[in-house]
Enzyme design. Sequence first.
Site, PDB file in Angstrom:
ATOM      1  N   GLU A   1       0.803  -1.226   0.000  1.00 48.43           N
ATOM      2  CA  GLU A   1       0.000   0.000   0.000  1.00 48.43           C
ATOM      3  C   GLU A   1       0.841   1.284   0.000  1.00 48.43           C
ATOM      4  O   GLU A   1       0.357   2.344   0.400  1.00 48.43           O
ATOM      5  CB  GLU A   1      -0.952   0.003   1.198  1.00 48.43           C
ATOM      6  CG  GLU A   1      -2.051  -1.039   1.078  1.00 48.43           C
ATOM      7  CD  GLU A   1      -3.223  -0.737   1.993  1.00 48.43           C
ATOM      8  OE1 GLU A   1      -4.301  -0.416   1.470  1.00 48.43           O
ATOM      9  OE2 GLU A   1      -3.050  -0.812   3.226  1.00 48.43           O
TER      10      GLU A   1
ATOM     11  N   HIS B   1      -0.967   5.870   7.504  1.00 47.33           N
ATOM     12  CA  HIS B   1      -2.118   5.040   7.142  1.00 47.33           C
ATOM     13  C   HIS B   1      -2.312   3.997   8.235  1.00 47.33           C
ATOM     14  O   HIS B   1      -1.353   3.315   8.607  1.00 47.33           O
ATOM     15  CB  HIS B   1      -1.892   4.337   5.800  1.00 47.33           C
ATOM     16  CG  HIS B   1      -2.889   3.251   5.551  1.00 47.33           C
ATOM     17  ND1 HIS B   1      -4.234   3.503   5.449  1.00 47.33           N
ATOM     18  CD2 HIS B   1      -2.749   1.904   5.434  1.00 47.33           C
ATOM     19  CE1 HIS B   1      -4.880   2.360   5.259  1.00 47.33           C
ATOM     20  NE2 HIS B   1      -4.001   1.380   5.249  1.00 47.33           N
TER      21      HIS B   1
ATOM     22  N   HIS C   1      -5.398   1.296  10.491  1.00 50.11           N
ATOM     23  CA  HIS C   1      -6.710   0.647  10.579  1.00 50.11           C
ATOM     24  C   HIS C   1      -7.269   0.869  11.981  1.00 50.11           C
ATOM     25  O   HIS C   1      -7.964   0.007  12.512  1.00 50.11           O
ATOM     26  CB  HIS C   1      -6.582  -0.848  10.287  1.00 50.11           C
ATOM     27  CG  HIS C   1      -5.829  -1.169   9.028  1.00 50.11           C
ATOM     28  ND1 HIS C   1      -5.101  -2.309   8.850  1.00 50.11           N
ATOM     29  CD2 HIS C   1      -5.706  -0.464   7.863  1.00 50.11           C
ATOM     30  CE1 HIS C   1      -4.550  -2.316   7.637  1.00 50.11           C
ATOM     31  NE2 HIS C   1      -4.888  -1.200   7.026  1.00 50.11           N
TER      32      HIS C   1
ATOM     33  N   HIS D   1     -11.938  -0.303   5.741  1.00 46.97           N
ATOM     34  CA  HIS D   1     -10.489  -0.451   5.727  1.00 46.97           C
ATOM     35  C   HIS D   1      -9.815   0.329   6.875  1.00 46.97           C
ATOM     36  O   HIS D   1      -9.268  -0.284   7.783  1.00 46.97           O
ATOM     37  CB  HIS D   1      -9.974   0.012   4.357  1.00 46.97           C
ATOM     38  CG  HIS D   1      -8.514  -0.150   4.142  1.00 46.97           C
ATOM     39  ND1 HIS D   1      -7.940  -0.056   2.897  1.00 46.97           N
ATOM     40  CD2 HIS D   1      -7.488  -0.375   4.995  1.00 46.97           C
ATOM     41  CE1 HIS D   1      -6.634  -0.234   3.000  1.00 46.97           C
ATOM     42  NE2 HIS D   1      -6.343  -0.424   4.270  1.00 46.97           N
TER      43      HIS D   1
HETATM   44 MN    MN Z   1      -4.360  -0.734   4.953  1.00 41.74          MN
END
Ligand code: MN
Length: 242
Positions: A77, A96, A98, A166
Site C-alpha cells: 500500500e 495510514h 486501521h 479499511h
Molecule cells: Mn491498509
Amino acid sequence: MSTLDKLIGDLVAANRILANEHIVDGFGHISVRHPTDPSKFLLSRARSPELIEAEDIMVLDLDGSKQPGDDRKPYLERFIHGAVYERRPEVQSVVHSHSRSVIPFGLVGETIRPVVHSSGTLGYEVPLWDTRTKFGDTNLLVSSMAMGRDMADAMAGNNGVLMRGHGSTVVGKSIQEVVYTAYYLEWNASLQLQASMLSRNPINFLTKGEVDSIIGRISDGLPGEGFSRAWDYWCRRAGVAG
Ligand code: MN
C-alpha cells in the site's frame, strides 16, 4: 548527524509510538517526504511498525518504485503515500492505519469532524473514500497509483480521509504533527461515537473559527506545547529517544 539520519531516527520513533499507542498493530505505516528530494519519500520495508529499525527504511519514488539495487520488499500500500505527496506538495508526512474507532463512520457514510480541541488538527472534516465507487469489488487494498490518486482526490485539501471497510489516512507538515493527528483522529472518533449514542441531540461540533484558532495556536510551535510536548511524552512511553 545529517538531516536525513535525524529524519530516519524520527521515522523509526514514530513507528514505535504509533504501535505503542495502538494506532497501528501488525499493519499500518508512516512515511516522510525525502528532506532534499521532494520527488522521493522514506518508508519502511514491509514490516510491522513495532519492529522497525533504521536499516529497514527504504527510499521510494512517488510512483512507488524502489531505488536501483534495493531488493527489499516494500509495503503493497505504498501508493497511498506516493499519491498524497504527488497531489499535495505541502504534505511532509503521511500515516495510514486501521485504528478501530474510526472504521464504523466509513461503514455508514458518516464523516468525522472535530468534537474536542485536541483534535482540531483534523481540520473542518475528514471526508470518506470508497474504493468501490471507481474500482468495483476489490480486496480494498490500495495497490496501484490509480487507487492512491483516487483516494488523494477524495481527501482533497483536508488533513485526512476515511477509507470504507479499511481504515484511514492522515497527513501533516511534519512527522510529529501527523503522529499527533493520527492519535487524535482515533480519540475523536471514539468521542464522536459516544456522543451520538448518548442522545438524539445533534452533536455540538467545533466551529470552523474554533478549528482555525486551534491550528493557528499549535502551528506556533512553542517549546513544551502542542506537537513537541505530545511527542516527548509518546517517545518516553514507547521507550525511544525523543
Ligand atoms: Mn491498509
